[in-house]
Design a protein around this motif. Sequence first.
Motif, PDB file in Angstrom:
ATOM      1  N   TYR A 207       0.832  -1.198   0.000  1.00  0.00           N
ATOM      2  CA  TYR A 207       0.000   0.000   0.000  1.00  0.00           C
ATOM      3  C   TYR A 207       0.870   1.252   0.000  1.00  0.00           C
ATOM      4  O   TYR A 207       1.961   1.273   0.578  1.00  0.00           O
TER       5      TYR A 207
ATOM      6  N   TYR B   7       0.361   5.195   1.335  1.00  0.00           N
ATOM      7  CA  TYR B   7      -0.442   6.164   2.063  1.00  0.00           C
ATOM      8  C   TYR B   7       0.251   7.520   1.994  1.00  0.00           C
ATOM      9  O   TYR B   7       1.479   7.602   1.979  1.00  0.00           O
TER      10      TYR B   7
ATOM     11  N   LEU C   1      -4.421   9.923   7.562  1.00  0.00           N
ATOM     12  CA  LEU C   1      -3.661   9.155   6.587  1.00  0.00           C
ATOM     13  C   LEU C   1      -4.573   8.809   5.418  1.00  0.00           C
ATOM     14  O   LEU C   1      -5.650   8.266   5.595  1.00  0.00           O
TER      15      LEU C   1
ATOM     16  N   LEU D  24      -5.279   6.732   2.053  1.00  0.00           N
ATOM     17  CA  LEU D  24      -4.898   5.591   1.240  1.00  0.00           C
ATOM     18  C   LEU D  24      -4.838   6.016  -0.218  1.00  0.00           C
ATOM     19  O   LEU D  24      -5.797   6.579  -0.749  1.00  0.00           O
TER      20      LEU D  24
ATOM     21  N   VAL E  45      -3.549   0.386  -3.591  1.00  0.00           N
ATOM     22  CA  VAL E  45      -3.464  -0.937  -2.994  1.00  0.00           C
ATOM     23  C   VAL E  45      -3.055  -1.930  -4.073  1.00  0.00           C
ATOM     24  O   VAL E  45      -3.631  -1.912  -5.175  1.00  0.00           O
TER      25      VAL E  45
ATOM     26  N   GLU F  36      -6.913  -0.967  -5.880  1.00  0.00           N
ATOM     27  CA  GLU F  36      -7.568   0.262  -5.455  1.00  0.00           C
ATOM     28  C   GLU F  36      -6.736   1.471  -5.842  1.00  0.00           C
ATOM     29  O   GLU F  36      -5.515   1.468  -5.720  1.00  0.00           O
TER      30      GLU F  36
ATOM     31  N   PHE G 261      -2.840   6.621  16.362  1.00  0.00           N
ATOM     32  CA  PHE G 261      -3.909   6.509  15.376  1.00  0.00           C
ATOM     33  C   PHE G 261      -4.774   5.302  15.660  1.00  0.00           C
ATOM     34  O   PHE G 261      -4.276   4.199  15.923  1.00  0.00           O
TER      35      PHE G 261
ATOM     36  N   LEU H  47      -7.166  -0.313   5.663  1.00  0.00           N
ATOM     37  CA  LEU H  47      -7.306   0.425   6.921  1.00  0.00           C
ATOM     38  C   LEU H  47      -7.712   1.871   6.657  1.00  0.00           C
ATOM     39  O   LEU H  47      -7.117   2.559   5.835  1.00  0.00           O
ATOM     40  N   ASN H  48      -8.736   2.311   7.361  1.00  0.00           N
ATOM     41  CA  ASN H  48      -9.131   3.718   7.371  1.00  0.00           C
ATOM     42  C   ASN H  48      -8.728   4.296   8.717  1.00  0.00           C
ATOM     43  O   ASN H  48      -9.167   3.813   9.762  1.00  0.00           O
ATOM     44  N   PHE H  49      -7.928   5.330   8.678  1.00  0.00           N
ATOM     45  CA  PHE H  49      -7.382   5.886   9.906  1.00  0.00           C
ATOM     46  C   PHE H  49      -8.149   7.118  10.364  1.00  0.00           C
ATOM     47  O   PHE H  49      -8.693   7.872   9.554  1.00  0.00           O
ATOM     48  N   GLY H  50      -8.148   7.335  11.675  1.00  0.00           N
ATOM     49  CA  GLY H  50      -8.587   8.602  12.221  1.00  0.00           C
ATOM     50  C   GLY H  50      -7.484   9.637  12.027  1.00  0.00           C
ATOM     51  O   GLY H  50      -6.415   9.327  11.495  1.00  0.00           O
TER      52      GLY H  50
END
Lengths: 113, 115
Positions: A33, A35, A43, A45, A48, A56, B91, B103-106
């Motif tokens: 990935y 980021y 963060l 994304l 992918v 993605e 995080f 993963l979706n982060f805060g």
Amino acid sequence: ETGVTQTPRHLVMGMTNKKSLKCEQHLGHNAMYWYKQSAKKPLELMFVYNFKEQTENNSVPSRFSPECPNSSHLFLHLHTLQPEDSALYLCASSQDTGRDGYTFGSGTRLTVV
Amino acid sequence: AQKVTQAQTEISVVEKEDVTLDCVYETRDTTYYLFWYKQPPSGELVFLIRRNSFDEQNEISGRYSWNFQKSTSSFNFTITASQVVDSAVYFCALSDSNSGYALNFGKGTSLLVTP
């Protein structure tokens, strides 16, 4: 050593330059990935790759071009960037979809001047 | 819409104090995964913990503990007897089917522990 190595650690480039960020993982993972981490933002994304196939692309501008020649290596090719692209670019890897979490590299701090 | 909310942007505590970092998440899935990562000044994100949605047991690891409450969609992180080395950005992240389990982060909470 986290198992995910990113080079270079720091990069300063002009808006007309072309450069590449490199990521290498030694963990036997099959997903990788990219980021982007900007100040005061979550963060984000970017891309992918699963078994070398891009699965993605989160509406990333075409001035960012990823390449994944094999499951261990991931590149991010940069050209004609803008100052707002200055950020920390983090690479991560995981086994399968990442439900077990990711292993991150230390990142490349990019400054576009 | 933000899927992971960390309402505390910055927290400052004195060494040996306890501190709790809040995380509220949003998902329609019944199966999902929650994570906490630590980002020290060096930059890399360090994995701390992973929980799946079916395991609501609270977990303790040394000075770290996590409180997972599905009823309030929260996954809070407490550091007991904080130390200067705990200073970092923390995080919270969510993995669910909506993002293909990426993963979706805060936005993260910056914790500063002073001597």
